[in-house]
Design a protein around this motif. Sequence first.
Motif, short mmCIF file in Angstrom:
data_model
loop_
_atom_site.label_atom_id
_atom_site.label_comp_id
_atom_site.label_asym_id
_atom_site.label_seq_id
_atom_site.Cartn_x
_atom_site.Cartn_y
_atom_site.Cartn_z
N UNK A 44 35.22 26.11 30.25
CA UNK A 44 33.91 26.77 30.53
C UNK A 44 32.85 25.69 29.82
N UNK A 45 33.23 24.97 28.72
CA UNK A 45 32.38 24.05 28.00
C UNK A 45 32.16 22.76 29.28
N UNK A 46 33.07 22.41 29.68
CA UNK A 46 32.99 21.19 30.65
C UNK A 46 31.99 21.58 31.83
N UNK A 47 32.20 22.73 32.22
CA UNK A 47 31.13 23.28 33.28
C UNK A 47 29.75 23.31 32.64
N UNK A 48 29.52 23.78 31.53
CA UNK A 48 28.33 23.64 30.88
C UNK A 48 27.49 22.22 30.73
N UNK A 49 28.37 21.25 30.26
CA UNK A 49 27.92 20.01 29.87
C UNK A 49 27.54 19.17 31.37
N UNK A 50 28.02 19.65 32.42
CA UNK A 50 27.60 18.92 33.69
C UNK A 50 26.20 19.27 34.18
N UNK A 51 25.68 20.37 33.52
CA UNK A 51 24.32 20.55 33.89
C UNK A 51 23.46 19.61 33.17
N UNK A 190 23.48 16.29 43.00
CA UNK A 190 22.66 17.36 42.21
C UNK A 190 22.74 18.91 42.76
N UNK A 191 22.34 18.89 44.12
CA UNK A 191 22.78 20.30 44.66
C UNK A 191 24.15 20.87 44.48
N UNK A 192 25.23 19.72 44.76
CA UNK A 192 26.56 20.24 45.00
C UNK A 192 26.88 20.33 43.26
N UNK A 193 26.56 19.53 42.31
CA UNK A 193 27.18 20.09 41.27
C UNK A 193 26.51 21.12 40.59
N UNK A 194 25.01 21.25 40.79
CA UNK A 194 24.43 22.60 40.34
C UNK A 194 24.80 23.84 41.05
N UNK A 195 25.52 23.88 42.19
CA UNK A 195 25.93 24.92 42.76
C UNK A 195 27.60 25.21 42.58
N UNK A 196 28.22 24.21 42.42
CA UNK A 196 29.71 24.34 41.84
C UNK A 196 29.71 24.92 40.65
N UNK A 197 28.91 24.07 39.77
CA UNK A 197 28.87 24.75 38.29
C UNK A 197 28.69 25.91 38.15
N UNK A 198 27.56 26.11 39.07
CA UNK A 198 27.04 27.73 38.81
C UNK A 198 28.05 28.69 39.04
N UNK A 199 28.83 28.30 40.26
CA UNK A 199 29.75 29.26 40.52
C UNK A 199 30.91 29.52 39.30
#
Length: 262
Positions: A44-51, A190-199
Amino acid sequence: MGDLINAIIMGIVEGLTEFLPVSSTGHLILTGELLSFTGDRAKTFEVVIQFGAVLAVLVLYRKRFASLLNFKLGKDSGLNVLHIFLAMLPAGVVAVLLHGVIKHYLFGPQTVLIGLVAGGVLMIIADRVKRRIVSEELDDITYKQAFAVGCFQMLALWPGFSRSGSTISGGMLFGTSQKAAAEFTFIVSVPIMAGASGVDLLKSREFLTVADLPLFLIGLCAAFIVAMIAVVTFINLMKKIKLSWFAYYRFALAALFYFIIF
C-alpha cells in the motif's frame, strides 16, 4: 524511526527509478526485500508514493498537459489526446483483464530479475537496429507510433521490464528519436499510473490508517522531490548517451541481487 527511514529510502528509490528505464517496480520489490519492508502495508505504501512521482511529471509538464485540454485532433495539431488514448489502450485492456493474475504470480524477486534482463536485451536491440528517425520531437509523433508505443507498454506489466524502458524502446524501433520517445513516455505514464494506483489504493484501503500517515507523507514527498530531479536529468542524458548504458546497469543489478537474495 525504522519505518520512517524505510519511507525515505523507498521514496528516493521510487522517485529515482520511476521514469528511468530500469524498472521502479523491480527496484521497490528488491529494496523492500533488503529492508524487510514487505507485506500488505508495504505494498500500500508503494502505491501511495507513486503519486509523488506522478505529481512531479504533472508539475514539470504542466503546460503540455494544459495544451491537451484543447482536444485538437488535426494532422498538424501536434501531440493531442488521441495520441495518449492510443498509447494507453493496449496495456490498459490487458491490465484490466489480467490484473489479479499479474499481482498474484508476477510480483516477486525471481520474476523481477527475469524482467530486468529481458528488458535490457530489448533496449540494446532498440539501440542497435538501424532505423530512419521520422519523429525528432514530441509533436512529430504519429498516431501509428503512439499505438506501437502502447503495444510495447504491455511488456511493462511484467515487473522488472520497466514502463519507460519498454515504451522508449518501442518508440525508437518505430522511428522516434530517443528524446521524443522518453518525453512521450513520461506524459503517457501519468494517466496510466494515476488510474492503476487509484485502483490499487481502493483495493488496499483497509491498510490506510491515520497512524501510518507520517510514513506515507514522507515517502510521497521524497518520491516527488527526487522524481523532479530525475526526470530533468534523464531528458538531458537522452541527448548524450545511448539507451544501452541503462541496459548494462540492469544486467549488473540483476546479477548483484541474484547473489544477495539467492
